[in-house]
Design a protein around this motif. Sequence first.
Motif, short mmCIF file in Angstrom:
data_model
loop_
_atom_site.label_atom_id
_atom_site.label_comp_id
_atom_site.label_asym_id
_atom_site.label_seq_id
_atom_site.Cartn_x
_atom_site.Cartn_y
_atom_site.Cartn_z
N CYS A 1 -80.73 43.22 45.88
CA CYS A 1 -80.00 44.48 45.87
C CYS A 1 -80.90 45.68 46.17
O CYS A 1 -80.44 46.81 46.22
N MET A 2 -82.18 45.42 46.36
CA MET A 2 -83.17 46.48 46.47
C MET A 2 -83.31 46.99 47.90
O MET A 2 -83.19 46.24 48.86
N LEU A 3 -83.57 48.28 48.03
CA LEU A 3 -83.90 48.91 49.29
C LEU A 3 -85.20 49.65 49.09
O LEU A 3 -85.32 50.47 48.19
N ILE A 4 -86.18 49.35 49.92
CA ILE A 4 -87.46 50.04 49.87
C ILE A 4 -87.55 50.94 51.08
O ILE A 4 -87.39 50.49 52.22
N ILE A 5 -87.80 52.23 50.84
CA ILE A 5 -87.95 53.19 51.92
C ILE A 5 -89.43 53.53 52.02
O ILE A 5 -90.07 53.86 51.02
N SER A 6 -89.98 53.43 53.23
CA SER A 6 -91.41 53.68 53.41
C SER A 6 -91.68 54.32 54.76
O SER A 6 -90.78 54.48 55.58
N ASP A 7 -92.95 54.66 54.97
CA ASP A 7 -93.35 55.07 56.31
C ASP A 7 -93.55 53.78 57.12
O ASP A 7 -93.14 52.71 56.69
N TRP A 8 -94.18 53.86 58.26
CA TRP A 8 -94.31 52.68 59.13
C TRP A 8 -95.50 51.80 58.77
O TRP A 8 -95.93 50.98 59.56
N GLY B 1 -86.02 50.32 54.69
CA GLY B 1 -85.66 51.47 55.50
C GLY B 1 -86.87 52.34 55.74
O GLY B 1 -87.87 52.26 55.02
N PHE B 2 -86.79 53.16 56.78
CA PHE B 2 -87.90 54.07 57.09
C PHE B 2 -87.59 55.48 56.63
O PHE B 2 -86.44 55.93 56.68
N CYS B 3 -88.63 56.17 56.22
CA CYS B 3 -88.53 57.57 55.83
C CYS B 3 -88.17 58.39 57.07
O CYS B 3 -88.83 58.31 58.10
N ALA B 4 -87.09 59.19 56.97
CA ALA B 4 -86.63 59.99 58.10
C ALA B 4 -87.69 60.98 58.55
O ALA B 4 -87.85 61.23 59.74
N TYR B 5 -88.41 61.54 57.62
CA TYR B 5 -89.43 62.53 57.95
C TYR B 5 -90.57 61.89 58.75
O TYR B 5 -90.99 62.42 59.77
#
Length: 179
Positions: free
Chosen positions: A15-22, A40-44
């Motif tokens: 159920c986890m989503l990890i958002i990071s840079d590349w 997922g990737f950080c939009a910034y």
Amino acid sequence: MVFEAISMVILQPECMLIISDWHTGISNGMKSIFPDASHGFCAYHLANNLKQHCRKRGDVINLYYRATYAFRVVEFDSLMVKMKSIHSKVHDELVEVGIQKFSLVHCPRKRYHMITINIAESMNSCLLVIQKLPIISIAEFIRDLLQRWFHNHRCNARETPTFLTQDAYQHVKDRVLSS
């Protein structure tokens, strides 16, 4: 090592989503320790990478952010078509990255309107006040802080009838009713 430690306390990694840079280390660690989690990737950070292709084209980056935050697939698709017409290289790179990695509406997990990794910056500011404490006290502070944050997010998620947050759901509902 960090992912292994986290895996000891995460009960439902699917159920986890990890958002990071590349950073490839994050992607590799996720694949080996949390193969069922989403990434997922950080939009910034993604926007900063895209700026290499269109330094003087703020309109392209504006379209990217609008597409990222779009609440409806039709709105996202329309913005991506517009982007392709004015800067196909940026469009193609986003498609290659994977739209589910940056798009709120295409994310396979509840993203809670979290598009950037500002949480890391929030964490850094919280740690400033305790940085001179012994390491055990710092670790306990971080555990407690994260436990409260995750508990609050989990409680909010249970009360959410859709994959959108309450605010996002209301925003979409208002836009649909006004059109």
